[in-house]
Scaffold this active site. Structure first.
Site, PDB file in Angstrom:
ATOM      1  N   PRO A  89       0.824  -1.221   0.000  1.00 13.21           N
ATOM      2  CA  PRO A  89       0.000   0.000   0.000  1.00 13.21           C
ATOM      3  C   PRO A  89       0.856   1.267   0.000  1.00 13.21           C
ATOM      4  CG  PRO A  89      -0.222  -1.209   2.077  1.00 13.21           C
ATOM      5  CD  PRO A  89       0.603  -2.060   1.173  1.00 13.21           C
ATOM      6  N   GLU A 116       2.070  -8.581   7.811  1.00 16.31           N
ATOM      7  CA  GLU A 116       2.334  -7.136   7.911  1.00 16.31           C
ATOM      8  C   GLU A 116       3.216  -6.645   6.764  1.00 16.31           C
ATOM      9  OE1 GLU A 116       0.834  -4.993   9.823  1.00 16.31           O
ATOM     10  OE2 GLU A 116      -0.283  -6.669  10.660  1.00 16.31           O
ATOM     11  N   ARG A 154      -5.500  -6.419 -21.069  1.00 15.53           N
ATOM     12  CA  ARG A 154      -6.485  -5.767 -21.955  1.00 15.53           C
ATOM     13  C   ARG A 154      -5.816  -4.934 -23.036  1.00 15.53           C
ATOM     14  NH1 ARG A 154     -11.612  -4.766 -20.757  1.00 15.53           N
ATOM     15  NH2 ARG A 154     -11.535  -2.688 -21.644  1.00 15.53           N
ATOM     16  N   ASP A 169     -11.570   3.379 -23.930  1.00 19.93           N
ATOM     17  CA  ASP A 169     -11.934   3.236 -22.515  1.00 19.93           C
ATOM     18  C   ASP A 169     -11.576   4.509 -21.748  1.00 19.93           C
ATOM     19  OD1 ASP A 169     -13.007   0.709 -22.392  1.00 19.93           O
ATOM     20  OD2 ASP A 169     -11.117  -0.294 -21.924  1.00 19.93           O
TER      21      ASP A 169
HETATM   22  N1  SAM Z   1       1.379  -3.370   7.284  1.00 19.67           N
HETATM   23  C1  SAM Z   1       1.378  -2.974   5.894  1.00 19.67           C
HETATM   24  C2  SAM Z   1       1.282  -1.446   5.826  1.00 19.67           C
HETATM   25  O1  SAM Z   1       0.622  -0.859   6.659  1.00 19.67           O
HETATM   26  O2  SAM Z   1       1.852  -0.857   4.886  1.00 19.67           O
HETATM   27  C3  SAM Z   1       0.205  -3.592   5.184  1.00 19.67           C
HETATM   28  C4  SAM Z   1       0.353  -5.056   4.989  1.00 19.67           C
HETATM   29  S1  SAM Z   1      -1.006  -5.814   4.152  1.00 19.67           S
HETATM   30  C5  SAM Z   1      -1.998  -6.354   5.474  1.00 19.67           C
HETATM   31  C6  SAM Z   1      -0.340  -7.319   3.511  1.00 19.67           C
HETATM   32  C7  SAM Z   1       0.042  -7.286   2.061  1.00 19.67           C
HETATM   33  O3  SAM Z   1      -1.093  -7.009   1.274  1.00 19.67           O
HETATM   34  C8  SAM Z   1       1.071  -6.248   1.641  1.00 19.67           C
HETATM   35  O4  SAM Z   1       2.383  -6.702   1.883  1.00 19.67           O
HETATM   36  C9  SAM Z   1       0.785  -6.096   0.166  1.00 19.67           C
HETATM   37  O5  SAM Z   1       1.454  -7.073  -0.615  1.00 19.67           O
HETATM   38  C10 SAM Z   1      -0.711  -6.336   0.093  1.00 19.67           C
HETATM   39  N2  SAM Z   1      -1.498  -5.093   0.019  1.00 19.67           N
HETATM   40  C11 SAM Z   1      -2.338  -4.615   0.961  1.00 19.67           C
HETATM   41  N3  SAM Z   1      -2.915  -3.478   0.574  1.00 19.67           N
HETATM   42  C12 SAM Z   1      -2.458  -3.221  -0.660  1.00 19.67           C
HETATM   43  C13 SAM Z   1      -2.680  -2.168  -1.596  1.00 19.67           C
HETATM   44  N4  SAM Z   1      -3.490  -1.152  -1.332  1.00 19.67           N
HETATM   45  N5  SAM Z   1      -2.026  -2.228  -2.784  1.00 19.67           N
HETATM   46  C14 SAM Z   1      -1.185  -3.260  -3.072  1.00 19.67           C
HETATM   47  N6  SAM Z   1      -0.934  -4.274  -2.219  1.00 19.67           N
HETATM   48  C15 SAM Z   1      -1.553  -4.251  -1.034  1.00 19.67           C
END
Ligand code: SAM
Length: 228
Positions: A89, A116, A154, A169
């Site tokens: 994220p 995490e 796509r 699109d």
């Molecule tokens: N503790 C992390 C933080 O706050 O940045 C979030 C970890 S999340 C629970 C677990 C995994 O989900 C991440 O390592 C990532 O690969 C994926 N993930 C979660 N949200 C995402 C997003 N908005 N975009 C891309 N990958 C995401």
């Protein structure tokens, strides 16, 4: 185009890839998708992939080993190591521009996190392209991988039945505006009619209406796109 998906849960993708346009794209050879389970690179008897964070705190962190050896092994499977995307994220926010950029690659590795997220040394050693699909937190990177894979495929010529489909699109390279309102039969439903101009057969007038409608919708819903 080759996709290598690196995940702890390859099963999540099974039905997703076996339906509709994606299934066709795989069957017709436009895309090749391989899965690599990070756990296969775990080297202790419990096949551990995560551990408690140093310094304390909630949750578990994905260990640098087996993630780094797993990614390196996948990179080395072919002469072209490919473009490595790591889902977090905290990465750059995915959009159509990035999809258009990534479709130029021959091979893409999609690394999905869980728990995490990854030990910082995964980032330091692999220097991946960090991508987020939006400002919210998912349980894992698998859904993000599906979003990225689908929006890239796509754009591969031939994948969509109609070559022009992706070009018009919303957000696309040739458009940059939201797509206009769409109508199909019936002409009237519960008192709501299709705009007359679309039934007129006058292509110039239809094009003019569509452009006007795109501009108005974009102004109303996403004025930020017009600023760009
Ligand atoms: N503790 C992390 C933080 O706050 O940045 C979030 C970890 S999340 C629970 C677990 C995994 O989900 C991440 O390592 C990532 O690969 C994926 N993930 C979660 N949200 C995402 C997003 N908005 N975009 C891309 N990958 C995401």
């Amino acid at each position: 185009m080759q996709f290598d998906i690196i995940t702890l849960f390859p099963g999540i993708f099974e039905s997703y890839l076996s339906e509709s346009i994606l299934r066709n794209a795989v069957e017709k050879g436009y895309i090749h998708v391989r899965f690599h389970n990070i756990r296969d690179w775990a080297n202790d008897k419990h096949l551990t992939v995560d551990d408690r964070p140093f310094g304390g705190g909630p949750g578990m962190v994905m260990k640098v080993d087996p993630v780094v050896p797993c990614v390196e092994a996948v990179q080395q499977m072919e002469e072209d190591p490919g473009h490595l995307v790591l889902f977090t994220p905290q990465g750059r926010t995915f959009n159509q521009r990035i999809a258009e950029e990534l479709v130029q690659e021959k091979r893409i590795l999609l690394l999905c996190g869980r728990y995490e997220g990854f030990d910082q040394r995964v980032y330091d050693l692999l220097r991946p392209d960090e991508i987020s699909i939006g400002d919210y937190v998912l349980n894992g990177g698998e859904v993000a991988a599906m979003v990225v894979l689908e929006s890239i495929m796509r754009l591969i010529p031939g994948v969509l039945g109609d070559e022009d489909s992706a070009k018009v699109d919303s957000f696309s390279e040739g458009n940059r505006l939201l797509e206009e309102e769409q109508y199909t039969r019936p002409r009237e439903y519960r008192g709501l009619s299709v705009p007359e101009v679309l039934l007129s057969g006058n292509h110039q007038e239809v094009d003019k209406w569509r452009m006007q409608n795109r501009i108005e919708r974009t102004q109303e819903r996403r004025p930020d796109l017009l600023d760009q």
